[in-house]
Write a protein that holds these residues in place. Sequence first.
Motif, mmCIF file in Angstrom:
data_model
loop_
_atom_site.group_PDB
_atom_site.id
_atom_site.type_symbol
_atom_site.label_atom_id
_atom_site.label_comp_id
_atom_site.label_asym_id
_atom_site.label_seq_id
_atom_site.Cartn_x
_atom_site.Cartn_y
_atom_site.Cartn_z
ATOM 1 N N SER A 196 0.799 -1.228 0.000
ATOM 2 C CA SER A 196 0.000 0.000 0.000
ATOM 3 C C SER A 196 0.833 1.281 0.000
ATOM 4 N N ILE A 197 2.150 1.154 0.158
ATOM 5 C CA ILE A 197 3.006 2.334 0.247
ATOM 6 C C ILE A 197 4.198 2.169 -0.691
ATOM 7 N N SER A 198 4.454 3.181 -1.507
ATOM 8 C CA SER A 198 5.632 3.182 -2.368
ATOM 9 C C SER A 198 6.215 4.584 -2.406
ATOM 10 N N ALA A 199 7.496 4.683 -2.744
ATOM 11 C CA ALA A 199 8.188 5.963 -2.755
ATOM 12 C C ALA A 199 9.190 5.998 -3.889
ATOM 13 N N SER A 200 9.518 7.207 -4.339
ATOM 14 C CA SER A 200 10.527 7.374 -5.383
ATOM 15 C C SER A 200 11.341 8.630 -5.091
ATOM 16 N N LEU A 201 12.582 8.616 -5.552
ATOM 17 C CA LEU A 201 13.485 9.750 -5.374
ATOM 18 C C LEU A 201 14.309 9.890 -6.647
ATOM 19 N N SER A 202 14.419 11.126 -7.159
ATOM 20 C CA SER A 202 15.187 11.355 -8.376
ATOM 21 C C SER A 202 16.107 12.556 -8.199
ATOM 22 N N TYR A 203 17.256 12.482 -8.869
ATOM 23 C CA TYR A 203 18.224 13.574 -8.879
ATOM 24 C C TYR A 203 18.513 13.917 -10.334
ATOM 25 N N ASP A 204 18.421 15.208 -10.678
ATOM 26 C CA ASP A 204 18.547 15.657 -12.056
ATOM 27 C C ASP A 204 19.613 16.743 -12.137
ATOM 28 N N ASN A 205 20.654 16.497 -12.952
ATOM 29 C CA ASN A 205 21.701 17.498 -13.127
ATOM 30 C C ASN A 205 22.048 17.626 -14.611
ATOM 31 N N ARG A 206 21.020 17.721 -15.452
ATOM 32 C CA ARG A 206 21.252 17.915 -16.880
ATOM 33 C C ARG A 206 21.579 19.381 -17.157
ATOM 34 N N LYS A 207 22.548 19.616 -18.032
ATOM 35 C CA LYS A 207 23.019 20.967 -18.316
ATOM 36 C C LYS A 207 22.862 21.288 -19.798
#
Length: 538
Positions: A362-373
């Motif tokens: 019943s619980i999910s999580a996500s994390l993203s890091y973005d360093n496009r230039k």
Amino acid sequence: MTRIKIFLILITILGVITAQEVEIKTFKIKYISASHIYLQGGEKDGLAVGDELIVYNGSEKIGRIKIEFVSRYSASASVLEKQRDFKIGDIAKLVKEEKTAETAISSQKTDSLISERKMPPYQRKRTAPRALKTKIDGYVSGQYYYFKDLGARKLNFSQPTMRLRLKIKNLWNRHYNFELRFRSRYNLRDKSFSANVPKSEWQNRLYEFTFDYNAPGAFLTYKLGRIISNAFSGVGYIDGALANLKLTNDFYFGLFAGTQPDWRTSNFQTEIQKYGGYLKFERGKFGSKKINVTLAGVGEYHGGTVSREFMYFQVSYYHGRRWNIYHNVEIDVNRYWRKERAKESLSLTGFYLNANYRITSSISASLSYDNRKNYYTYELRTLADSLFDDAFRHGLRANVYFKIFKDYQISLNFGLREKSTDANFSYSYGLNVTRRNFFSKYNRMSFRFSGFDNIFATGFSPNATFSRYLRGGHYLTFSYGNYYYQIKNINDNKLNHWIRILGQIELPARFYINSTYEYDWGSDVKGHRLLFELGYRF
């Protein structure tokens, strides 16, 4: 001799049981009409027209259905057989391949199989390849959009549009496929904004036009036409050809060459040529453990002048349904004028990382890091340094999803971003609450609140939506929302409101109608918006 036969029979049974492992995908029934069953899942989940699924209520098998239409996120099916009425929430299972030891042995006697193995190759029976069936999928539609401006500027605007999406699989009953995605629009304004924005204009977009050969297990597969490949998503579109060689069961080598379409208009052009190759490693399958690694080298050239040369690295890993991770990196190789502008031989121009974790059912999580230039190309070579942002996107985003009780779903998101030229962080946030079976099993109610804050402005937007699913696949949606923002340097406050009514009607013979009406009023805009679409699904 008898012991040898018994041993071979046991080996055969064991091989059938282990080799023919059943691959099962499950889909919930989300809506039931008088003639169709609607599933929570579509093309992206592996469903295709013609697929058959077995329907279960708990562990009880209650019927069988066949997919008649599939879109990216949903599908509808007809009933082939049923022992009792289906209900919303019943589970439909798609079985890609299901063979038991008993059916395998009954279809060919074990003694005959053993005898055939002793025969020389030219005397053995040849099994005819499985006949393929040509499948056509897609839609064609005509749209008309109109905005009646009730404000002082009277910027009335109309836009007729034609859309076409066509997919033909297994042409000539072989592994040849064709895909076309096209859109044509005519923009008509009561007033001309400027020389760059005329009173009327055509805007045509050819997104994809490909012919490919993609036989499973083939040593050579290829694509021709306007191509975008998910094998190396950072490369973008090319008008040309792509060849893929299967070196082993896990390793693939590919080459591609062509020209780059104009990124503003999608028109064909020959000024920019693009060449490259990639090496890909792939092992496992979705639902268990799967890893995919791609390394590509790409060169873009304007005649004899370098536009861009870069290396692209991509990794994705799925650990069952529990968690997965995706990562890509772009490294520019700077030569000639690009080295003079970048002041270095190698530049890290792209870095993206995303991880998803299913904590419980019943619980999910996500994390993203973005360093496009940003990076210099032939078209941007004369751009002033003051206009070239060296770190256009650099930040984090987190999402959490909760399923509470039976009918409540809640999602939270928060994003943090920083530019090299900013003194402070910019951030955004959101909350979404959805209640299914709202006073009725065919109703859905949702509330969404989002906001942002950066060096230029701050603001937020709440909205509420009520949806009603009707018999026959029709649905109706009512929503209200507003958005408020404040421009910081002049302390100017703005507040705008909107109400929207959206509906879809499923007509006979695969025709459908979509229609949206919206009324806007407030500080920036006041007027009526109308969108009407008549379409046909193949």
